[in-house]
Design a protein around this motif. Sequence first.
Motif, PDB file in Angstrom:
ATOM      1  N   VAL A 170       0.855  -1.176   0.000  1.00  0.00           N
ATOM      2  CA  VAL A 170       0.000   0.000   0.000  1.00  0.00           C
ATOM      3  C   VAL A 170       0.899   1.237   0.000  1.00  0.00           C
ATOM      4  CG1 VAL A 170      -1.728   1.299   1.314  1.00  0.00           C
ATOM      5  CG2 VAL A 170      -1.856  -1.185   1.213  1.00  0.00           C
ATOM      6  N   VAL A 171       0.557   2.241  -0.808  1.00  0.00           N
ATOM      7  CA  VAL A 171       1.350   3.463  -0.892  1.00  0.00           C
ATOM      8  C   VAL A 171       0.483   4.666  -0.531  1.00  0.00           C
ATOM      9  CG1 VAL A 171       2.924   2.530  -2.624  1.00  0.00           C
ATOM     10  CG2 VAL A 171       0.858   3.716  -3.366  1.00  0.00           C
ATOM     11  N   MET A 172       1.108   5.706  -0.006  1.00  0.00           N
ATOM     12  CA  MET A 172       0.386   6.911   0.371  1.00  0.00           C
ATOM     13  C   MET A 172       0.131   7.775  -0.864  1.00  0.00           C
ATOM     14  SD  MET A 172      -0.003   6.132   3.424  1.00  0.00           S
ATOM     15  CE  MET A 172      -0.952   7.594   3.856  1.00  0.00           C
ATOM     16  N   ALA A 173      -1.044   8.347  -0.942  1.00  0.00           N
ATOM     17  CA  ALA A 173      -1.443   9.107  -2.117  1.00  0.00           C
ATOM     18  C   ALA A 173      -0.554  10.333  -2.335  1.00  0.00           C
ATOM     19  CB  ALA A 173      -2.908   9.542  -1.989  1.00  0.00           C
ATOM     20  N   ASP A 174      -0.118  10.971  -1.235  1.00  0.00           N
ATOM     21  CA  ASP A 174       0.669  12.190  -1.401  1.00  0.00           C
ATOM     22  C   ASP A 174       2.098  11.927  -1.866  1.00  0.00           C
ATOM     23  OD1 ASP A 174       1.772  11.177   0.918  1.00  0.00           O
ATOM     24  OD2 ASP A 174       1.083  12.807   2.216  1.00  0.00           O
ATOM     25  N   SER A 175       2.463  10.641  -1.989  1.00  0.00           N
ATOM     26  CA  SER A 175       3.793  10.306  -2.498  1.00  0.00           C
ATOM     27  C   SER A 175       3.779  10.027  -4.003  1.00  0.00           C
ATOM     28  CB  SER A 175       4.344   9.080  -1.765  1.00  0.00           C
ATOM     29  OG  SER A 175       3.667   7.898  -2.167  1.00  0.00           O
ATOM     30  N   GLU A 274      -7.459   2.579  -1.329  1.00  0.00           N
ATOM     31  CA  GLU A 274      -7.448   1.700  -0.165  1.00  0.00           C
ATOM     32  C   GLU A 274      -8.502   2.114   0.858  1.00  0.00           C
ATOM     33  OE1 GLU A 274      -6.116  -1.242   2.610  1.00  0.00           O
ATOM     34  OE2 GLU A 274      -5.851  -1.023   0.445  1.00  0.00           O
ATOM     35  N   ASN A 275      -8.878   3.387   0.843  1.00  0.00           N
ATOM     36  CA  ASN A 275      -9.867   3.863   1.806  1.00  0.00           C
ATOM     37  C   ASN A 275     -10.779   4.902   1.154  1.00  0.00           C
ATOM     38  OD1 ASN A 275      -8.321   6.253   1.736  1.00  0.00           O
ATOM     39  ND2 ASN A 275      -7.151   5.654   3.548  1.00  0.00           N
ATOM     40  N   ALA A 276     -11.828   5.255   1.870  1.00  0.00           N
ATOM     41  CA  ALA A 276     -12.826   6.169   1.316  1.00  0.00           C
ATOM     42  C   ALA A 276     -12.275   7.579   1.114  1.00  0.00           C
ATOM     43  CB  ALA A 276     -14.043   6.220   2.251  1.00  0.00           C
ATOM     44  N   GLN A 277     -11.266   7.946   1.911  1.00  0.00           N
ATOM     45  CA  GLN A 277     -10.687   9.283   1.802  1.00  0.00           C
ATOM     46  C   GLN A 277      -9.709   9.408   0.632  1.00  0.00           C
ATOM     47  OE1 GLN A 277     -10.517   7.405   4.689  1.00  0.00           O
ATOM     48  NE2 GLN A 277     -12.353   8.332   5.573  1.00  0.00           N
ATOM     49  N   GLY A 278      -9.286   8.292   0.052  1.00  0.00           N
ATOM     50  CA  GLY A 278      -8.337   8.320  -1.048  1.00  0.00           C
ATOM     51  C   GLY A 278      -6.951   8.761  -0.632  1.00  0.00           C
ATOM     52  N   THR A 279      -6.589   8.527   0.631  1.00  0.00           N
ATOM     53  CA  THR A 279      -5.264   8.915   1.115  1.00  0.00           C
ATOM     54  C   THR A 279      -4.224   7.823   0.902  1.00  0.00           C
ATOM     55  OG1 THR A 279      -5.778   8.114   3.346  1.00  0.00           O
ATOM     56  CG2 THR A 279      -6.248  10.440   2.865  1.00  0.00           C
ATOM     57  N   ALA A 280      -4.668   6.630   0.524  1.00  0.00           N
ATOM     58  CA  ALA A 280      -3.747   5.516   0.289  1.00  0.00           C
ATOM     59  C   ALA A 280      -4.271   4.670  -0.864  1.00  0.00           C
ATOM     60  CB  ALA A 280      -3.599   4.662   1.547  1.00  0.00           C
ATOM     61  N   TYR A 281      -3.346   4.060  -1.576  1.00  0.00           N
ATOM     62  CA  TYR A 281      -3.683   3.202  -2.713  1.00  0.00           C
ATOM     63  C   TYR A 281      -2.916   1.891  -2.600  1.00  0.00           C
ATOM     64  CZ  TYR A 281      -6.038   6.994  -5.211  1.00  0.00           C
ATOM     65  OH  TYR A 281      -6.913   7.982  -5.576  1.00  0.00           O
ATOM     66  N   ASN A 282      -3.539   0.809  -3.089  1.00  0.00           N
ATOM     67  CA  ASN A 282      -2.794  -0.449  -3.156  1.00  0.00           C
ATOM     68  C   ASN A 282      -2.473  -0.783  -4.604  1.00  0.00           C
ATOM     69  OD1 ASN A 282      -4.950  -2.346  -4.221  1.00  0.00           O
ATOM     70  ND2 ASN A 282      -5.954  -1.706  -2.324  1.00  0.00           N
ATOM     71  N   GLY A 304       6.036   6.976 -11.731  1.00  0.00           N
ATOM     72  CA  GLY A 304       5.138   7.724 -10.861  1.00  0.00           C
ATOM     73  C   GLY A 304       5.232   7.334  -9.407  1.00  0.00           C
ATOM     74  N   LEU A 305       5.945   6.252  -9.099  1.00  0.00           N
ATOM     75  CA  LEU A 305       6.087   5.789  -7.724  1.00  0.00           C
ATOM     76  C   LEU A 305       7.495   6.004  -7.170  1.00  0.00           C
ATOM     77  CD1 LEU A 305       3.382   4.413  -8.544  1.00  0.00           C
ATOM     78  CD2 LEU A 305       4.014   2.544  -7.027  1.00  0.00           C
ATOM     79  N   GLN A 306       8.272   6.860  -7.813  1.00  0.00           N
ATOM     80  CA  GLN A 306       9.659   7.046  -7.413  1.00  0.00           C
ATOM     81  C   GLN A 306       9.809   7.624  -6.010  1.00  0.00           C
ATOM     82  OE1 GLN A 306       8.201   8.502 -10.033  1.00  0.00           O
ATOM     83  NE2 GLN A 306       8.435  10.739  -9.918  1.00  0.00           N
TER      84      GLN A 306
END
Length: 307
Positions: A170-175, A274-282, A304-306
């Motif tokens: 799982v990665v954080m959206a702001d990254s 990953e969640n309803a807030q869209g702060t994380a993605y898998n 895009g994931l660097q």
Amino acid sequence: MDKFVNIIGAGLAGSEAALQLAQRGVHVRLFEMRPETETDVHRGGDCAELVCSNSLKSTKPESAAGMLKAELAALGSQLIAAAGRSRVDAGGALAVDRDKFSADVTSMVKENPYIEYRVMRVSDPLDACLGAADATILATGPLTSDALAQWLVDKTGSDNLAFFDAAAPVVMADSLDMDVLFRQSRYEQDAPGDYLNAPFDKESYDAFIAQLVAADRVIKRDFETKDLFQACQPIEEIARKGADAPRFGTCKPVGLTDPATGRRPWAAVQLRAENAQGTAYNLVGFQTNLTFGEQKRVFRMIPGLQN
């Protein structure tokens, strides 16, 4: 109805069974060993905790998974209803905010007057200390305790109980680099799309695959062996079958158009909320047994994931 049923395990199956019986006036004792006894995979002690992907697969009625969901809904499934209340955008799949989903099911279970919830590790489902029951349901799941697993082996005469697992990153959206990623669901050109897509060209894909298959993996846990569940193989094991194997599987670019080039990418990694807030993605279909250090090094090669 003066009937009692003992249920061992408050996962997906055990929670649904308890709620269905309670709805019909049957008294239920629901036993769950967590959080008093932890497992190597679960994070907490709530009911119906999802320990791998937050996707429950397709909702399309022409697919097997979609047909099953339609039947469950028609039959009044409490967990399908809970999944609908905690749903996150995932195109044609039913994906959920896993924490919200589990908390919802836990509330339904613990607030039901017909369900007695006990945090207790059960070694013998027929032990008198559990209380007299008209029936007992074993819904203990793949990470059952050693003692209960041995009881099952003794009763069935089988020693083939097994569980194979790989973690899904799982990665954080702001990254994420949104100048590289683009939002699109397959074959949906005009809609905004529920997935983020990381587009590979041939050169970057080949470099990524080379590092993926060479990366260090964790020492396998007791419940993991060389045998792998085909529908949930680690991405590095898929790549070992051939460099193009992921490109024709989880990384297939079909139905996608990279707006930066106007063409279909050579390959693409999809990211799902990953969640309803869209702060994380898998990373969809990216179960892995790579060490954490290697996950950071290799998965940062995905465009895009660097970060």
